[in-house]
Design a protein around this motif. Structure first.
Motif, mmCIF file in Angstrom:
data_model
loop_
_atom_site.group_PDB
_atom_site.id
_atom_site.type_symbol
_atom_site.label_atom_id
_atom_site.label_comp_id
_atom_site.label_asym_id
_atom_site.label_seq_id
_atom_site.Cartn_x
_atom_site.Cartn_y
_atom_site.Cartn_z
ATOM 1 N N GLY A 37 0.814 -1.223 0.000
ATOM 2 C CA GLY A 37 0.000 0.000 0.000
ATOM 3 C C GLY A 37 0.839 1.260 0.000
ATOM 4 O O GLY A 37 0.470 2.263 -0.624
ATOM 5 N N PHE A 38 1.974 1.225 0.703
ATOM 6 C CA PHE A 38 2.877 2.380 0.691
ATOM 7 C C PHE A 38 3.400 2.616 -0.728
ATOM 8 O O PHE A 38 3.455 3.750 -1.209
ATOM 9 N N LEU A 41 0.825 4.065 -3.096
ATOM 10 C CA LEU A 41 0.509 5.465 -2.815
ATOM 11 C C LEU A 41 1.660 6.380 -3.219
ATOM 12 O O LEU A 41 1.428 7.499 -3.705
ATOM 13 N N ALA A 73 3.885 9.143 1.918
ATOM 14 C CA ALA A 73 3.056 7.994 1.538
ATOM 15 C C ALA A 73 2.922 7.016 2.705
ATOM 16 O O ALA A 73 1.833 6.474 2.947
ATOM 17 N N ARG A 77 -0.787 6.680 4.087
ATOM 18 C CA ARG A 77 -1.404 5.364 3.901
ATOM 19 C C ARG A 77 -1.763 4.790 5.272
ATOM 20 O O ARG A 77 -2.837 4.196 5.452
ATOM 21 N N CYS A 81 -5.530 3.857 6.501
ATOM 22 C CA CYS A 81 -5.904 2.541 7.027
ATOM 23 C C CYS A 81 -6.497 2.661 8.429
ATOM 24 O O CYS A 81 -7.425 1.924 8.781
ATOM 25 N N PHE A 167 -6.245 7.273 -4.298
ATOM 26 C CA PHE A 167 -4.907 6.702 -4.205
ATOM 27 C C PHE A 167 -3.939 7.354 -5.185
ATOM 28 O O PHE A 167 -2.729 7.404 -4.931
#
Length: 310
Positions: A37-38, A41, A73, A77, A81, A167
């Motif tokens: 996810g990092f 992003l 990021a 992120r 979350c 995103f």
């Protein structure tokens, strides 16, 4: 209780397992054990910086901005979350795969989660202070998108589209940061990135179709059903078309075509894998988009470098 047994059922083995028990909940709340996810992003931010270089050339400060976007990021992120888990605590408690996440399991209280959220937002604010004014304004416009995202899966079958808008917001932020000024091609590129996210997150959502149906969560994976493969193929085709046009006409034609072809080959590989191996490889394919995105960043940077040397 050992670190190994404390890990939730849906959490992969990672370095987080070796943190003190008091810190593991916060790390899992921010998905530090799932770094994809990092990457997803940060990469649009780097794409924006690189794409702006096609307009104005490469600047020495771009490397610094790239580092700042990487830090931002991670913070944002994690904040996203945390917001998502605060909103979904009751839903997560009803699904076996997520019932042991930090909030529903009690590893982190809601008050602790809010404090942790504030700390992550503070890091994001520090990064924001280093950006040019135009980029600051664009970055701040993302806040309503981030806050609203957790609720999209309750009200629309297209939460992946909202995720794509959110995103990839780093692309215009990076573009304005690096001084880009040819907005039409940048807009096409951004639309292509949204389609990319809709495609790869639809593949990711295939893992949760049954559980999502039980708790009433909507997704494009549920919407497309048995037609997911052709639907994702069409979405990926639109993605490659928009990014290809932006790179080929907004920048050097031949390098742009070559970058697009390489990127498209990666997307085709994902489709072939999905067709032959099914949902069992959904997570693997989702994670592979880090490499697909970095391929574009690398291609644009090489293009700019060669043009400067020439």
């Amino acid at each position: 209780m050992t670190a190994q047994t404390a890990r939730p059922a849906d959490a992969p083995p990672s370095w987080v397992d070796y943190l003190p028990q008091s810190l593991q909940g916060f790390a899992r709340l921010s998905r530090f054990d799932r770094p994809i996810g990092f990457w997803l992003l940060a990469i649009p931010c780097w794409m924006g910086v690189a794409f702006a270089g096609l307009d104005v050339g490469w600047r020495a400060t771009n490397l610094l901005y790239g580092i700042l976007f990487g830090i931002g990021a991670i913070a944002m992120r994690g904040a996203g979350c945390t917001i998502n888990d605060l909103a979904d605590e009751d839903l997560d408690r009803q699904v076996a795969r997520t019932a042991e996440r930090p909030l529903p399991s009690g590893a982190v209280t809601r008050m602790q989660a809010y404090i942790w959220l504030a700390a992550q937002l503070a890091v994001g604010l520090v990064v924001l202070l280093f950006l040019p004014l135009a980029a600051k304004v664009v970055a701040l416009l993302s806040i309503p998108l981030v806050v609203a995202y957790p609720f999209m899966k309750r009200i629309t079958w297209w939460p992946q589209a909202w995720l794509g808008i959110t995103f990839n917001w780093g692309f215009p932020v990076g573009y304005f940061t690096a001084g880009g000024n040819d907005y039409f091609w940048a807009a096409l590129f951004y639309l292509g990135l949204i389609a990319w996210t809709v495609g790869y997150d639809t593949i990711y959502a295939r893992q949760d179709v049954k559980d999502d149906a039980i708790v009433g969560i909507k997704s494009t994976a549920r919407l497309f059903g048995d037609k997911t493969l052709p639907a994702v193929a069409a979405i990926y085709g639109l993605c490659a078309l928009l990014i290809g046009i932006a790179l080929s006409y907004g920048g050097p034609r031949v390098p742009g075509v070559m970058i697009t072809i390489a990127f498209m080959c990666h997307l085709i590989w994902q489709l072939v894998m999905l067709k032959t191996k099914g949902d069992a490889v959904a997570l693997q394919l989702f994670k592979s988009n880090r490499d697909a995105g970095l391929l574009i960043v690398f291609g644009i940077v090489v293009t700019i470098t060669l043009s400067m040397l020439g």
